[in-house]
Scaffold this active site. Structure first.
Site, PDB file in Angstrom:
ATOM      1  N   ASP A   1       0.856  -1.185   0.000  1.00  0.00           N
ATOM      2  CA  ASP A   1       0.000   0.000   0.000  1.00  0.00           C
ATOM      3  C   ASP A   1       0.890   1.232   0.000  1.00  0.00           C
ATOM      4  O   ASP A   1       1.892   1.275   0.721  1.00  0.00           O
ATOM      5  CB  ASP A   1      -0.880   0.045   1.254  1.00  0.00           C
ATOM      6  CG  ASP A   1      -2.089  -0.873   1.167  1.00  0.00           C
ATOM      7  OD1 ASP A   1      -2.194  -1.640   0.199  1.00  0.00           O
ATOM      8  OD2 ASP A   1      -2.931  -0.817   2.071  1.00  0.00           O
TER       9      ASP A   1
ATOM     10  N   HIS B   1       3.406   7.086 -14.964  1.00  0.00           N
ATOM     11  CA  HIS B   1       4.366   6.115 -14.458  1.00  0.00           C
ATOM     12  C   HIS B   1       3.899   4.674 -14.645  1.00  0.00           C
ATOM     13  O   HIS B   1       2.705   4.406 -14.744  1.00  0.00           O
ATOM     14  CB  HIS B   1       4.614   6.346 -12.964  1.00  0.00           C
ATOM     15  CG  HIS B   1       5.099   7.719 -12.659  1.00  0.00           C
ATOM     16  ND1 HIS B   1       4.897   8.321 -11.437  1.00  0.00           N
ATOM     17  CD2 HIS B   1       5.785   8.631 -13.395  1.00  0.00           C
ATOM     18  CE1 HIS B   1       5.431   9.531 -11.440  1.00  0.00           C
ATOM     19  NE2 HIS B   1       5.968   9.743 -12.626  1.00  0.00           N
TER      20      HIS B   1
ATOM     21  N   LYS C   1      -2.793  -1.450  -9.971  1.00  0.00           N
ATOM     22  CA  LYS C   1      -3.039  -0.531  -8.850  1.00  0.00           C
ATOM     23  C   LYS C   1      -4.529  -0.344  -8.621  1.00  0.00           C
ATOM     24  O   LYS C   1      -5.315  -0.315  -9.570  1.00  0.00           O
ATOM     25  CB  LYS C   1      -2.435   0.852  -9.148  1.00  0.00           C
ATOM     26  CG  LYS C   1      -0.942   0.864  -9.330  1.00  0.00           C
ATOM     27  CD  LYS C   1      -0.456   2.248  -9.731  1.00  0.00           C
ATOM     28  CE  LYS C   1       1.040   2.256  -9.968  1.00  0.00           C
ATOM     29  NZ  LYS C   1       1.488   3.563 -10.479  1.00  0.00           N
TER      30      LYS C   1
ATOM     31  N   TYR D   1      -3.044   4.046  -2.626  1.00  0.00           N
ATOM     32  CA  TYR D   1      -3.230   2.987  -3.605  1.00  0.00           C
ATOM     33  C   TYR D   1      -2.530   1.703  -3.222  1.00  0.00           C
ATOM     34  O   TYR D   1      -1.517   1.696  -2.562  1.00  0.00           O
ATOM     35  CB  TYR D   1      -2.817   3.438  -5.003  1.00  0.00           C
ATOM     36  CG  TYR D   1      -1.401   3.932  -5.164  1.00  0.00           C
ATOM     37  CD1 TYR D   1      -0.423   3.120  -5.726  1.00  0.00           C
ATOM     38  CD2 TYR D   1      -1.046   5.234  -4.789  1.00  0.00           C
ATOM     39  CE1 TYR D   1       0.865   3.576  -5.893  1.00  0.00           C
ATOM     40  CE2 TYR D   1       0.240   5.686  -4.958  1.00  0.00           C
ATOM     41  CZ  TYR D   1       1.203   4.857  -5.512  1.00  0.00           C
ATOM     42  OH  TYR D   1       2.478   5.306  -5.672  1.00  0.00           O
TER      43      TYR D   1
ATOM     44  N   LYS E   1      12.059  13.949 -13.221  1.00  0.00           N
ATOM     45  CA  LYS E   1      11.800  12.663 -13.884  1.00  0.00           C
ATOM     46  C   LYS E   1      10.664  12.801 -14.892  1.00  0.00           C
ATOM     47  O   LYS E   1      10.756  12.294 -16.013  1.00  0.00           O
ATOM     48  CB  LYS E   1      11.456  11.615 -12.835  1.00  0.00           C
ATOM     49  CG  LYS E   1      10.943  10.300 -13.372  1.00  0.00           C
ATOM     50  CD  LYS E   1      10.533   9.389 -12.223  1.00  0.00           C
ATOM     51  CE  LYS E   1       9.673   8.252 -12.699  1.00  0.00           C
ATOM     52  NZ  LYS E   1       9.242   7.379 -11.612  1.00  0.00           N
ATOM     53  N   ASP E   2       9.587  13.481 -14.514  1.00  0.00           N
ATOM     54  CA  ASP E   2       8.438  13.608 -15.406  1.00  0.00           C
ATOM     55  C   ASP E   2       8.713  14.558 -16.569  1.00  0.00           C
ATOM     56  O   ASP E   2       8.259  14.323 -17.679  1.00  0.00           O
ATOM     57  CB  ASP E   2       7.203  14.036 -14.624  1.00  0.00           C
ATOM     58  CG  ASP E   2       6.726  12.937 -13.678  1.00  0.00           C
ATOM     59  OD1 ASP E   2       7.080  11.760 -13.893  1.00  0.00           O
ATOM     60  OD2 ASP E   2       6.000  13.254 -12.717  1.00  0.00           O
TER      61      ASP E   2
END
Length: 186
Positions: A47, A62, A72, A132, A166-167
């Site tokens: 989790d 991602h 997920k 999630y 990163k994005d």
């Protein structure tokens, strides 16, 4: 519990019931047998819980590649997000297509994102928390990203997004070599 199969097959938007009175409400956010009857018959092993402080924080798109690919079950514990998935399964009739959903603490909706989809969200209000479940453990050597602005997604942004390095540096969908094959590992 109501669930809705969506335009892209294998995605499900779930609406678990809530039982309330003058004190607030109670709701089950996961029940293995009920979810299995709806086709979500997976083993969740981890989790996760994240907080995004500012409105307009965009995280995604991602995924984790095989052999540690993750399905997920996503919900918003506080605040509101616009949650997005993109089908990245080579050979899928829906390859490159996206769907987006408002997940809020108030509506209690959950989205099941199977293996083979890139996932992301943007916060609609400050201090939004996302909770999630994952079907595999975090394996940083297998994580990947598709550039957030390369899939034609209407992110419903009224401000410039707040992004991680990163994005910003992720590969565009047009240049992306997917590790997922429709029907094989998804």
């Amino acid at each position: 519990m109501t669930n809705k199969f969506l335009t892209i097959s294998s995605l499900q938007l779930l609406s678990p019931p809530r039982f309330g009175d003058h004190r607030g409400y109670f709701g089950e956010t996961y029940h293995r047998r009920r979810y299995a009857k709806m086709g979500i018959d997976v083993d969740f092993v981890q989790d996760n819980h994240s907080l995004s402080k500012d409105r307009g924080t965009l995280r995604g798109l991602h995924f984790q590649a095989p052999p540690h690919a993750q399905g997920k079950l996503v919900r918003c514990g506080r605040g509101a997000i616009f949650d997005v998935v993109v089908d990245i399964r080579r050979g899928s009739p829906a390859y490159g297509q996206w769907e987006g959903f408002d997940l809020t603490a108030e509506n209690g909706h959950q989205l099941y994102v199977p293996v083979g989809f890139a996932h992301g969200f943007v916060t609609l209000v400050p201090d939004s928390e996302i909770v999630y479940k994952c079907t595999d453990y975090y394996a940083p050597e297998t994580e990947g990203a598709v550039r957030w602005d390369s899939c034609g997604i209407d992110w419903q942004l009224s401000v410039d997004p707040i992004l991680s390095e990163k994005d910003v540096g992720a590969t565009a969908l047009a240049d992306f070599n997917t590790p997922f094959v429709y029907g094989e590992n998804s």
